[in-house]
Design a protein around this motif. Structure first.
Motif, PDB file in Angstrom:
ATOM      1  N   VAL A   1     -22.947  43.961 -39.489  1.00  0.00           N
ATOM      2  CA  VAL A   1     -22.577  43.328 -38.212  1.00  0.00           C
ATOM      3  C   VAL A   1     -21.852  42.004 -38.448  1.00  0.00           C
ATOM      4  O   VAL A   1     -21.118  41.533 -37.575  1.00  0.00           O
ATOM      5  CB  VAL A   1     -23.810  43.089 -37.304  1.00  0.00           C
ATOM      6  N   TYR A   2     -22.030  41.406 -39.628  1.00  0.00           N
ATOM      7  CA  TYR A   2     -21.436  40.090 -39.861  1.00  0.00           C
ATOM      8  C   TYR A   2     -19.930  40.167 -40.087  1.00  0.00           C
ATOM      9  O   TYR A   2     -19.203  39.239 -39.726  1.00  0.00           O
ATOM     10  CB  TYR A   2     -22.104  39.420 -41.067  1.00  0.00           C
ATOM     11  N   GLY A   3     -19.461  41.220 -40.702  1.00  0.00           N
ATOM     12  CA  GLY A   3     -18.027  41.328 -40.949  1.00  0.00           C
ATOM     13  C   GLY A   3     -17.654  40.934 -42.358  1.00  0.00           C
ATOM     14  O   GLY A   3     -18.372  41.225 -43.311  1.00  0.00           O
ATOM     15  N   ASP A   4     -16.538  40.211 -42.486  1.00  0.00           N
ATOM     16  CA  ASP A   4     -15.990  39.923 -43.814  1.00  0.00           C
ATOM     17  C   ASP A   4     -15.312  38.559 -43.826  1.00  0.00           C
ATOM     18  O   ASP A   4     -14.137  38.440 -44.167  1.00  0.00           O
ATOM     19  CB  ASP A   4     -14.983  41.016 -44.196  1.00  0.00           C
ATOM     20  N   HIS A   5     -16.063  37.531 -43.453  1.00  0.00           N
ATOM     21  CA  HIS A   5     -15.438  36.204 -43.360  1.00  0.00           C
ATOM     22  C   HIS A   5     -16.159  35.156 -44.201  1.00  0.00           C
ATOM     23  O   HIS A   5     -15.897  33.960 -44.082  1.00  0.00           O
ATOM     24  CB  HIS A   5     -15.354  35.740 -41.898  1.00  0.00           C
ATOM     25  N   LYS A   6     -17.080  35.584 -45.088  1.00  0.00           N
ATOM     26  CA  LYS A   6     -17.763  34.656 -45.983  1.00  0.00           C
ATOM     27  C   LYS A   6     -17.849  35.259 -47.375  1.00  0.00           C
ATOM     28  O   LYS A   6     -17.807  36.467 -47.551  1.00  0.00           O
ATOM     29  CB  LYS A   6     -19.191  34.346 -45.490  1.00  0.00           C
ATOM     30  N   SER A   7     -17.981  34.391 -48.364  1.00  0.00           N
ATOM     31  CA  SER A   7     -18.195  34.848 -49.733  1.00  0.00           C
ATOM     32  C   SER A   7     -19.599  34.509 -50.213  1.00  0.00           C
ATOM     33  O   SER A   7     -19.955  34.782 -51.356  1.00  0.00           O
ATOM     34  CB  SER A   7     -17.162  34.209 -50.674  1.00  0.00           C
ATOM     35  N   LEU A   8     -20.398  33.917 -49.334  1.00  0.00           N
ATOM     36  CA  LEU A   8     -21.790  33.593 -49.612  1.00  0.00           C
ATOM     37  C   LEU A   8     -22.675  34.352 -48.630  1.00  0.00           C
ATOM     38  O   LEU A   8     -22.197  34.832 -47.590  1.00  0.00           O
ATOM     39  CB  LEU A   8     -22.023  32.081 -49.476  1.00  0.00           C
ATOM     40  N   PRO A   9     -23.966  34.472 -48.914  1.00  0.00           N
ATOM     41  CA  PRO A   9     -24.841  35.255 -48.026  1.00  0.00           C
ATOM     42  C   PRO A   9     -24.840  34.743 -46.585  1.00  0.00           C
ATOM     43  O   PRO A   9     -24.848  33.538 -46.319  1.00  0.00           O
ATOM     44  CB  PRO A   9     -26.218  35.085 -48.670  1.00  0.00           C
ATOM     45  N   TYR A  10     -24.833  35.683 -45.659  1.00  0.00           N
ATOM     46  CA  TYR A  10     -24.841  35.373 -44.239  1.00  0.00           C
ATOM     47  C   TYR A  10     -26.246  34.995 -43.784  1.00  0.00           C
ATOM     48  O   TYR A  10     -27.241  35.560 -44.248  1.00  0.00           O
ATOM     49  CB  TYR A  10     -24.368  36.583 -43.432  1.00  0.00           C
ATOM     50  N   VAL A  11     -26.301  34.067 -42.841  1.00  0.00           N
ATOM     51  CA  VAL A  11     -27.556  33.720 -42.172  1.00  0.00           C
ATOM     52  C   VAL A  11     -27.472  34.186 -40.726  1.00  0.00           C
ATOM     53  O   VAL A  11     -26.394  34.504 -40.217  1.00  0.00           O
ATOM     54  CB  VAL A  11     -27.828  32.204 -42.240  1.00  0.00           C
ATOM     55  N   GLU A  12     -28.626  34.228 -40.064  1.00  0.00           N
ATOM     56  CA  GLU A  12     -28.715  34.845 -38.748  1.00  0.00           C
ATOM     57  C   GLU A  12     -27.844  34.169 -37.692  1.00  0.00           C
ATOM     58  O   GLU A  12     -27.458  34.810 -36.705  1.00  0.00           O
ATOM     59  CB  GLU A  12     -30.176  34.844 -38.274  1.00  0.00           C
ATOM     60  N   THR A  13     -27.500  32.912 -37.884  1.00  0.00           N
ATOM     61  CA  THR A  13     -26.698  32.192 -36.893  1.00  0.00           C
ATOM     62  C   THR A  13     -25.195  32.310 -37.136  1.00  0.00           C
ATOM     63  O   THR A  13     -24.403  31.779 -36.351  1.00  0.00           O
ATOM     64  CB  THR A  13     -27.086  30.698 -36.886  1.00  0.00           C
ATOM     65  N   ASP A  14     -24.804  32.991 -38.197  1.00  0.00           N
ATOM     66  CA  ASP A  14     -23.376  33.158 -38.477  1.00  0.00           C
ATOM     67  C   ASP A  14     -22.708  34.031 -37.410  1.00  0.00           C
ATOM     68  O   ASP A  14     -23.345  34.885 -36.784  1.00  0.00           O
ATOM     69  CB  ASP A  14     -23.164  33.806 -39.847  1.00  0.00           C
ATOM     70  N   ILE A  15     -21.418  33.813 -37.226  1.00  0.00           N
ATOM     71  CA  ILE A  15     -20.628  34.630 -36.309  1.00  0.00           C
ATOM     72  C   ILE A  15     -20.634  36.076 -36.787  1.00  0.00           C
ATOM     73  O   ILE A  15     -20.524  36.350 -37.983  1.00  0.00           O
ATOM     74  CB  ILE A  15     -19.184  34.105 -36.233  1.00  0.00           C
ATOM     75  N   CYS A  16     -20.749  36.990 -35.850  1.00  0.00           N
ATOM     76  CA  CYS A  16     -20.679  38.416 -36.169  1.00  0.00           C
ATOM     77  C   CYS A  16     -19.335  38.976 -35.723  1.00  0.00           C
ATOM     78  O   CYS A  16     -18.976  38.863 -34.551  1.00  0.00           O
ATOM     79  CB  CYS A  16     -21.813  39.175 -35.475  1.00  0.00           C
ATOM     80  N   ASP A  17     -18.607  39.545 -36.671  1.00  0.00           N
ATOM     81  CA  ASP A  17     -17.295  40.121 -36.375  1.00  0.00           C
ATOM     82  C   ASP A  17     -17.090  41.335 -37.274  1.00  0.00           C
ATOM     83  O   ASP A  17     -16.305  41.310 -38.218  1.00  0.00           O
ATOM     84  CB  ASP A  17     -16.204  39.074 -36.624  1.00  0.00           C
ATOM     85  N   PRO A  18     -17.811  42.427 -36.983  1.00  0.00           N
ATOM     86  CA  PRO A  18     -17.787  43.601 -37.870  1.00  0.00           C
ATOM     87  C   PRO A  18     -16.409  44.220 -37.995  1.00  0.00           C
ATOM     88  O   PRO A  18     -15.598  44.167 -37.064  1.00  0.00           O
ATOM     89  CB  PRO A  18     -18.777  44.563 -37.206  1.00  0.00           C
ATOM     90  N   ILE A  19     -16.161  44.838 -39.172  1.00  0.00           N
ATOM     91  CA  ILE A  19     -14.826  45.373 -39.456  1.00  0.00           C
ATOM     92  C   ILE A  19     -14.811  46.899 -39.523  1.00  0.00           C
ATOM     93  O   ILE A  19     -13.781  47.483 -39.826  1.00  0.00           O
ATOM     94  CB  ILE A  19     -14.276  44.787 -40.771  1.00  0.00           C
TER      95      ILE A  19
END
Length: 270
Positions: free
Chosen positions: A103-121
């Motif tokens: 659900v997070y997508g592909d906009h970080k190179s480090l582990p996602y946390v629950e408050t990160d933006i979700c932009d699934p691809i």
């Protein structure tokens, strides 16, 4: 506690049906008996059982199949979740929803946390995120659990790869964590006894590429198998994967005082 499990014959649902039955009264249903797209059927069953909580695991989880069957994926993963959430709202039943790191997508190179933006691809991630959003709109009493690559359940893909004499083909080298079904079951059994509702990541403590994870597993089990690396661009009709879909489970660890295992800890126990 009376627990209703949707998708009871699936990868996650079948494991939870067995693992939670020692402590709880489990009502586990397959699609034939509890089709989440059939509002009338699920209404009738929930009325008869009136569970204390619902574990909603029913979903189409094959990422490439979802990409090729978008309408069906939305019907099951999104509208099916709406039907379940609507029943939970109507009868004031807490809900546990199994979601995904996609659900997070592909906009970080480090582990996602629950408050990160979700932009699934991909379609799978999009349908699961829409399911999350519907739950958050309708309910207050919910647990959304975002998991990573499950590698030790009864029907998981990696164990099927090991049983197959053919070389292992990995068409995606994304960096990810793994999730142990044993850990997921323990986590669910812990959180449903609390009212700390919300969204939680759950995975191994560390992360690596899928290629590295499978190599570690082969070495641990003494398998002599080849891994064929195929770039995604060489394959048709395949869903786009993020380069990194690793997640941080620090919130889960801190909120519920649980220990997180490493990749190697989980692999050794397979």
């Amino acid at each position: 506690m009376k627990i209703l499990i949707s998708g009871g014959n699936g990868n996650i649902g079948s494991y939870l049906t067995t693992s939670l039955s020692d402590e709880h009264q489990i009502y586990s249903f397959s699609k034939d008996d509890f089709d989440v797209t059939d509002k009338v059927k699920i209404y009738d069953i929930i009325c008869k059982i009136y569970p204390d909580i619902i574990l909603h695991t029913a979903a189409i989880t094959d990422v490439d199949y979802c990409e090729a069957n978008e309408s069906l994926a939305y019907s099951t993963n999104t509208l099916g979740t709406l039907n379940i959430a609507s029943m939970c709202y109507k009868f004031n039943i807490p809900l546990v929803y199994i979601s995904t790191s996609y659900v997070y997508g592909d906009h970080k190179s480090l582990p996602y946390v629950e408050t990160d933006i979700c932009d699934p691809i991909n379609i799978f991630g999009k349908t699961k995120l829409e399911g999350e959003n519907l739950i958050r709109t309708l309910l207050n009493n919910f647990f959304i659990i975002r998991t990573s690559w499950i590698i030790d359940s009864y029907k998981c893909s990696i164990l099927k790869m090991l049983d197959n004499p053919s070389p292992i083909v990995l068409c995606s080298l994304e960096k990810t964590n793994v999730t142990s079904m044993k850990d997921l079951s323990f986590f669910i059994n812990t959180i449903i006894k609390t009212d700390n509702y919300g969204i939680y990541n759950l995975s191994s403590e560390d992360y690596s590429s899928k290629y590295d994870i499978v190599n570690r597993l082969l070495k641990s089990k003494g398998f002599d198998k080849r891994i064929l690396e195929l770039p995604e661009k060489l394959l048709e009709d395949i869903a786009t994967r993020p380069k990194c879909c690793a997640i941080s489970s620090k919130k889960s660890k801190d909120t519920f005082s649980i220990a997180l295992r490493t990749l190697d800890d989980i692999i050794v126990k397979l």
